[in-house]
Write a protein that holds these residues in place. Structure first.
Motif, PDB file in Angstrom:
ATOM      1  N   GLN A  31       0.828  -1.206   0.000  1.00  0.00           N
ATOM      2  CA  GLN A  31       0.000   0.000   0.000  1.00  0.00           C
ATOM      3  C   GLN A  31       0.864   1.259   0.000  1.00  0.00           C
ATOM      4  N   ASN A  32       2.040   1.172   0.601  1.00  0.00           N
ATOM      5  CA  ASN A  32       2.935   2.328   0.688  1.00  0.00           C
ATOM      6  C   ASN A  32       3.897   2.437  -0.496  1.00  0.00           C
ATOM      7  N   LEU A  33       3.859   1.475  -1.391  1.00  0.00           N
ATOM      8  CA  LEU A  33       4.791   1.464  -2.514  1.00  0.00           C
ATOM      9  C   LEU A  33       4.517   2.660  -3.425  1.00  0.00           C
ATOM     10  N   PRO A  34       5.531   3.485  -3.718  1.00  0.00           N
ATOM     11  CA  PRO A  34       5.298   4.652  -4.586  1.00  0.00           C
ATOM     12  C   PRO A  34       4.922   4.226  -6.006  1.00  0.00           C
ATOM     13  N   ILE A  35       3.819   4.772  -6.509  1.00  0.00           N
ATOM     14  CA  ILE A  35       3.362   4.473  -7.865  1.00  0.00           C
ATOM     15  C   ILE A  35       3.036   5.788  -8.568  1.00  0.00           C
ATOM     16  N   GLN A  36       3.664   6.015  -9.718  1.00  0.00           N
ATOM     17  CA  GLN A  36       3.417   7.224 -10.497  1.00  0.00           C
ATOM     18  C   GLN A  36       2.376   6.912 -11.559  1.00  0.00           C
ATOM     19  N   VAL A  37       1.242   7.594 -11.508  1.00  0.00           N
ATOM     20  CA  VAL A  37       0.105   7.285 -12.382  1.00  0.00           C
ATOM     21  C   VAL A  37       0.078   8.230 -13.580  1.00  0.00           C
ATOM     22  N   THR A  38      -0.193   7.666 -14.748  1.00  0.00           N
ATOM     23  CA  THR A  38      -0.352   8.469 -15.957  1.00  0.00           C
ATOM     24  C   THR A  38      -1.453   7.856 -16.818  1.00  0.00           C
ATOM     25  N   THR A  39      -1.983   8.636 -17.743  1.00  0.00           N
ATOM     26  CA  THR A  39      -3.028   8.148 -18.644  1.00  0.00           C
ATOM     27  C   THR A  39      -2.461   8.049 -20.065  1.00  0.00           C
ATOM     28  N   LEU A  40      -2.978   7.073 -20.808  1.00  0.00           N
ATOM     29  CA  LEU A  40      -2.512   6.827 -22.169  1.00  0.00           C
ATOM     30  C   LEU A  40      -3.703   6.658 -23.097  1.00  0.00           C
ATOM     31  N   LYS A  41      -3.563   7.136 -24.320  1.00  0.00           N
ATOM     32  CA  LYS A  41      -4.561   6.849 -25.337  1.00  0.00           C
ATOM     33  C   LYS A  41      -4.390   5.414 -25.816  1.00  0.00           C
ATOM     34  N   ALA A  42      -5.385   4.895 -26.509  1.00  0.00           N
ATOM     35  CA  ALA A  42      -5.286   3.548 -27.074  1.00  0.00           C
ATOM     36  C   ALA A  42      -4.175   3.509 -28.115  1.00  0.00           C
ATOM     37  N   GLY A  43      -3.492   2.367 -28.193  1.00  0.00           N
ATOM     38  CA  GLY A  43      -2.491   2.177 -29.230  1.00  0.00           C
ATOM     39  C   GLY A  43      -1.146   2.807 -28.947  1.00  0.00           C
ATOM     40  N   ARG A  44      -0.876   3.146 -27.692  1.00  0.00           N
ATOM     41  CA  ARG A  44       0.422   3.737 -27.326  1.00  0.00           C
ATOM     42  C   ARG A  44       1.341   2.672 -26.738  1.00  0.00           C
ATOM     43  N   ASP A  45       2.564   2.616 -27.223  1.00  0.00           N
ATOM     44  CA  ASP A  45       3.553   1.710 -26.641  1.00  0.00           C
ATOM     45  C   ASP A  45       3.950   2.189 -25.246  1.00  0.00           C
ATOM     46  N   ILE A  46       4.032   1.247 -24.327  1.00  0.00           N
ATOM     47  CA  ILE A  46       4.486   1.527 -22.966  1.00  0.00           C
ATOM     48  C   ILE A  46       5.962   1.180 -22.851  1.00  0.00           C
ATOM     49  N   CYS A 107      -6.026   3.909 -21.307  1.00  0.00           N
ATOM     50  CA  CYS A 107      -5.542   3.257 -20.086  1.00  0.00           C
ATOM     51  C   CYS A 107      -5.077   4.276 -19.058  1.00  0.00           C
ATOM     52  N   THR A 108      -5.210   3.885 -17.800  1.00  0.00           N
ATOM     53  CA  THR A 108      -4.476   4.531 -16.723  1.00  0.00           C
ATOM     54  C   THR A 108      -3.484   3.503 -16.217  1.00  0.00           C
ATOM     55  N   VAL A 109      -2.229   3.877 -16.173  1.00  0.00           N
ATOM     56  CA  VAL A 109      -1.188   2.948 -15.744  1.00  0.00           C
ATOM     57  C   VAL A 109      -0.380   3.574 -14.617  1.00  0.00           C
ATOM     58  N   GLY A 110       0.183   2.714 -13.785  1.00  0.00           N
ATOM     59  CA  GLY A 110       1.033   3.175 -12.691  1.00  0.00           C
ATOM     60  C   GLY A 110       2.428   2.593 -12.853  1.00  0.00           C
ATOM     61  N   PHE A 111       3.426   3.447 -12.768  1.00  0.00           N
ATOM     62  CA  PHE A 111       4.810   3.003 -12.908  1.00  0.00           C
ATOM     63  C   PHE A 111       5.453   2.853 -11.540  1.00  0.00           C
ATOM     64  N   ILE A 112       6.082   1.701 -11.334  1.00  0.00           N
ATOM     65  CA  ILE A 112       6.749   1.381 -10.068  1.00  0.00           C
ATOM     66  C   ILE A 112       8.234   1.216 -10.364  1.00  0.00           C
TER      67      ILE A 112
END
Length: 247
Positions: A31-46, A107-112
């Motif tokens: 729960q305390n793990l830092p996660i940076q959230v961002t939003t992406l349009k469809a068809g975007r490479d991560i 998508c909404t994705v979180g980077f750890i």
């Protein structure tokens, strides 16, 4: 419930709890793990083949896909990932990516950060086991996809994929009864089961005509779970969920 109503950390815990029993302090560490959230349009490479990422990606909302390309640019989806999944956990140990990961819907994705993941795993060794187990489950799903696409007819392949997605979404509370959201085009579904988009359209029409699915916008409704399981030759064992026997 929607994935967006949960924090990325809570969604990750909910997903991992479907395959592992946590102690309270382990849950709190995640729960305390830092996660940076961002939003992406469809068809975007991560991430792309050849990248050397320093972070993992948690799917918070929407669908993502893992894909490979031939030298001629033909695409094969080798995995679909739903909210709660961390599709590129392998990047913790394999420095160079041999797959590409992309959003297949908005998508909404979180980077750890890898350093944060390693730190929490060193402090709580059982978390190393849960992330390793999650990676093994992804490998198990990949093996089932090989069987599905290699040995079943397109009709059964698609029935099997619908069964899988319903079970996986219900594991994180995102399937309601016999209904789930599928924000994926027919072209992308065709890439997932290894057929043409024209044949994909015929397969979906046949599944509807046989009463195995109903569609309403981006929603898929399963009127008869047992018939869909039979049509897809579906056994949920490979998902390794605590409760995956019934929809």
């Amino acid at each position: 419930m929607t994935a967006g109503s949960l924090s990325p950390n809570t969604l990750m815990i909910l997903k991992l709890e479907s395959i592992f029993a946590f102690a309270d302090e382990e849950k709190q560490a995640l729960q305390n793990l830092p996660i940076q959230v961002t939003t992406l349009k469809a068809g975007r490479d991560i991430v792309r083949v050849g990248d050397r990422p320093s972070q993992c990606c948690l799917i918070h909302e929407g669908f993502s896909c893992v894909y490979k390309l031939t030298s001629e640019g033909k695409r094969q989806l080798v995995a679909l990932h739903v909210p709660g999944d961390i599709p590129d956990l392998q990047s913790l140990h394999l420095k160079t990516m041999d797959i590409s990961l992309a959003s297949i819907s908005p998508c909404t994705v979180g980077f750890i950060q890898h350093d944060d993941m390693r730190c929490v795993c060193e402090r709580y060794p059982r978390l190393t086991a849960v992330f390793w187990r999650e990676t093994l489950v992804h490998a198990s799903i990949h093996r089932e996809w090989l069987l599905n696409n290699g040995q079943r007819e397109a009709y059964s392949r698609m029935a099997h994929l619908f069964c899988e997605l319903l079970i996986r979404l219900k594991a994180v509370g995102l399937g309601e009864g016999d209904t789930f959201d599928l924000p994926i085009t027919q072209v992308e579904l065709a890439d997932a089961i290894g057929t043409s988009s024209v044949h994909m359209n015929r397969v979906l029409q046949a599944l509807r005509a046989d009463g195995l699915i109903q569609t309403k916008g981006k929603q898929v409704i399963v009127p008869d779970w047992e018939k869909l399981k039979e049509a897809g030759d579906f056994d949920p064992l490979y998902l390794h969920l605590e409760e995956a026997g019934a929809a």
